[in-house]
Design a protein around this motif. Structure first.
Motif, PDB file in Angstrom:
ATOM      1  N   GLY A 101      60.861  49.819   8.731  1.00 48.61           N
ATOM      2  CA  GLY A 101      59.638  50.594   8.637  1.00 48.61           C
ATOM      3  C   GLY A 101      59.840  52.051   8.294  1.00 48.61           C
ATOM      4  O   GLY A 101      58.903  52.847   8.406  1.00 48.61           O
ATOM      5  N   VAL A 139      57.397  44.968   6.540  1.00 49.77           N
ATOM      6  CA  VAL A 139      58.542  45.543   7.249  1.00 49.77           C
ATOM      7  C   VAL A 139      59.426  44.408   7.742  1.00 49.77           C
ATOM      8  O   VAL A 139      58.938  43.418   8.284  1.00 49.77           O
ATOM      9  CB  VAL A 139      58.074  46.403   8.435  1.00 49.77           C
ATOM     10  N   GLY A 140      60.733  44.567   7.583  1.00 47.23           N
ATOM     11  CA  GLY A 140      61.649  43.552   8.090  1.00 47.23           C
ATOM     12  C   GLY A 140      62.474  42.927   6.969  1.00 47.23           C
ATOM     13  O   GLY A 140      62.461  43.402   5.843  1.00 47.23           O
ATOM     14  N   VAL A 175      63.368  44.808  16.967  1.00 48.36           N
ATOM     15  CA  VAL A 175      61.933  44.878  16.701  1.00 48.36           C
ATOM     16  C   VAL A 175      61.303  46.173  17.216  1.00 48.36           C
ATOM     17  O   VAL A 175      60.387  46.721  16.589  1.00 48.36           O
ATOM     18  CB  VAL A 175      61.223  43.634  17.298  1.00 48.36           C
ATOM     19  N   ALA A 234      61.357  49.247  14.781  1.00 49.61           N
ATOM     20  CA  ALA A 234      60.459  49.006  13.647  1.00 49.61           C
ATOM     21  C   ALA A 234      59.008  49.236  14.050  1.00 49.61           C
ATOM     22  O   ALA A 234      58.228  49.850  13.309  1.00 49.61           O
ATOM     23  CB  ALA A 234      60.658  47.591  13.116  1.00 49.61           C
ATOM     24  N   LEU A 235      58.635  48.765  15.224  1.00 54.22           N
ATOM     25  CA  LEU A 235      57.249  48.934  15.675  1.00 54.22           C
ATOM     26  C   LEU A 235      56.934  50.397  15.977  1.00 54.22           C
ATOM     27  O   LEU A 235      55.807  50.856  15.746  1.00 54.22           O
ATOM     28  CB  LEU A 235      56.985  48.057  16.892  1.00 54.22           C
ATOM     29  N   ILE A 268      56.145  51.846  12.667  1.00 55.65           N
ATOM     30  CA  ILE A 268      54.819  51.432  12.196  1.00 55.65           C
ATOM     31  C   ILE A 268      53.733  52.216  12.922  1.00 55.65           C
ATOM     32  O   ILE A 268      52.774  52.709  12.307  1.00 55.65           O
ATOM     33  CB  ILE A 268      54.631  49.915  12.393  1.00 55.65           C
ATOM     34  N   VAL A 327      54.739  42.275   9.195  1.00 58.33           N
ATOM     35  CA  VAL A 327      56.075  42.276   9.776  1.00 58.33           C
ATOM     36  C   VAL A 327      56.685  40.897   9.577  1.00 58.33           C
ATOM     37  O   VAL A 327      56.078  39.875   9.927  1.00 58.33           O
ATOM     38  CB  VAL A 327      56.060  42.629  11.279  1.00 58.33           C
ATOM     39  N   CYS A 340      59.159  38.598  19.459  1.00 55.35           N
ATOM     40  CA  CYS A 340      58.773  39.423  18.311  1.00 55.35           C
ATOM     41  C   CYS A 340      57.277  39.300  18.034  1.00 55.35           C
ATOM     42  O   CYS A 340      56.604  40.295  17.753  1.00 55.35           O
ATOM     43  CB  CYS A 340      59.569  39.018  17.073  1.00 55.35           C
ATOM     44  N   CYS A 379      54.632  42.336  18.104  1.00 55.55           N
ATOM     45  CA  CYS A 379      54.066  42.730  16.815  1.00 55.55           C
ATOM     46  C   CYS A 379      52.545  42.624  16.760  1.00 55.55           C
ATOM     47  O   CYS A 379      51.903  43.344  15.985  1.00 55.55           O
ATOM     48  CB  CYS A 379      54.658  41.873  15.688  1.00 55.55           C
ATOM     49  N   ALA A 411      50.699  44.788  13.862  1.00 56.79           N
ATOM     50  CA  ALA A 411      50.824  44.163  12.545  1.00 56.79           C
ATOM     51  C   ALA A 411      49.474  43.647  12.060  1.00 56.79           C
ATOM     52  O   ALA A 411      48.660  43.163  12.847  1.00 56.79           O
ATOM     53  CB  ALA A 411      51.829  43.013  12.598  1.00 56.79           C
ATOM     54  N   ILE A 413      51.792  38.582  10.053  1.00 56.62           N
ATOM     55  CA  ILE A 413      53.174  38.296  10.428  1.00 56.62           C
ATOM     56  C   ILE A 413      53.723  37.219   9.498  1.00 56.62           C
ATOM     57  O   ILE A 413      53.076  36.191   9.272  1.00 56.62           O
ATOM     58  CB  ILE A 413      53.271  37.832  11.897  1.00 56.62           C
TER      59      ILE A 413
END
Length: 262
Positions: free
Chosen positions: A86, A102-103, A147, A150-151, A154, A185, A206, A210, A214, A217
């Motif tokens: 992200g 993202v990911g 995870v 990344a979150l 975001i 994600v 996850c 998320c 998100a 997903i």
């Protein structure tokens, strides 16, 4: 401004590389060529991320699309694999993308596949462009910081640009500026989890984390650069069905509890 100038320099370097790449491939030993691009990939992406600044693009192209109950400002965005954690959301948003993925992110950090190059002078994930085409080869092996980082990225992106998570049931009208920028994600079972139950629990963790952030997903079911453990002597299709049913059940339970239906 300074961010725009740095971005112009970086994009200029990318265009120069496209012209010089065939000559570099002809002059350098193959291992040195791969090491050069493998070692420079992450710093270059980091520099792009840093060049984005925090200002929204004032005239982002918008043709106003609706899909899956979500609003997209246009139909061009990145697939999983480019922006692992992200950190490129600001750059893609400023560039005018219609959405971002993202990911792939994992439940816990993972180094991916590490290779020694040039007698151990550099060790890292292997990635190389093909000298005479727009393609590339990699054996990254799903490197991920986990995870949670990344979150956090975001959430920070959404706060900076005023891009809240969309409600698929009541999405904003197509073309509603920056708000029509879905962030998805991509998630996957951790390659280090040999036990199918542990791998599934990692995926569900996850999903749970998320869901609040998100817009959609993506379930990554196969990466050619990691060992997935096969079907463990069972029916791979039945195992896939079991995983997807568990993921959907987790999603629906969160929605019934008052959350968004992602």
């Amino acid at each position: 401004g300074g961010d725009e100038g740095r971005r112009s320099v970086l994009l200029g370097l990318a265009r120069a590389d496209e012209q010089l790449r065939p000559a570099l491939a002809a002059l350098l030993p193959a291992e040195a060529f791969v090491a050069l691009y493998s070692a420079s990939r992450t710093p270059f992406l980091g520099a792009l991320a840093a060049s984005a600044g925090c200002g929204a693009l004032p005239s982002a192209p918008s043709i106003g699309l609706r899909a899956m109950g979500l609003s997209f400002r246009n139909d061009l965005g990145n697939a999983a694999g480019l922006d692992k954690d992200g950190t490129l959301l600001d750059f893609n948003y400023a560039l005018g993308a219609g959405y971002a993925v993202v990911g792939t992110v994992l439940s816990d950090p993972h180094s991916g596949n590490l290779f020694d190059f040039l007698g151990g002078l550099w060790r890292g994930n292997a990635w190389t462009p093909l000298p005479s085409s727009g393609g590339a080869l990699n054996s990254l092996g799903l490197p991920s910081k986990g995870v949670e980082p990344a979150l956090r990225n975001i959430a920070a992106f959404r706060e900076r640009h005023g891009v809240p998570p969309q409600r698929a049931e009541h999405g904003r009208p197509a073309g509603d500026g920056g708000a029509s920028f879905p962030v998805g994600v991509s998630i996957m079972g951790h390659p280090a989890h040999g036990d199918p139950a542990d791998k599934l629990e990692g995926v569900l963790r996850c999903v749970r984390l998320c869901l609040p952030l998100a817009d959609f997903i993506e379930i990554n079911e196969s990466c050619p650069n990691v060992h997935h453990g096969g079907g463990h002597g069972g029916d791979a299709t039945a195992e896939l069905r079991k995983r997807l049913e568990a993921i959907v059940a987790e999603r629906d339970a969160a929605a019934r509890g008052g959350g968004r239906r992602v």
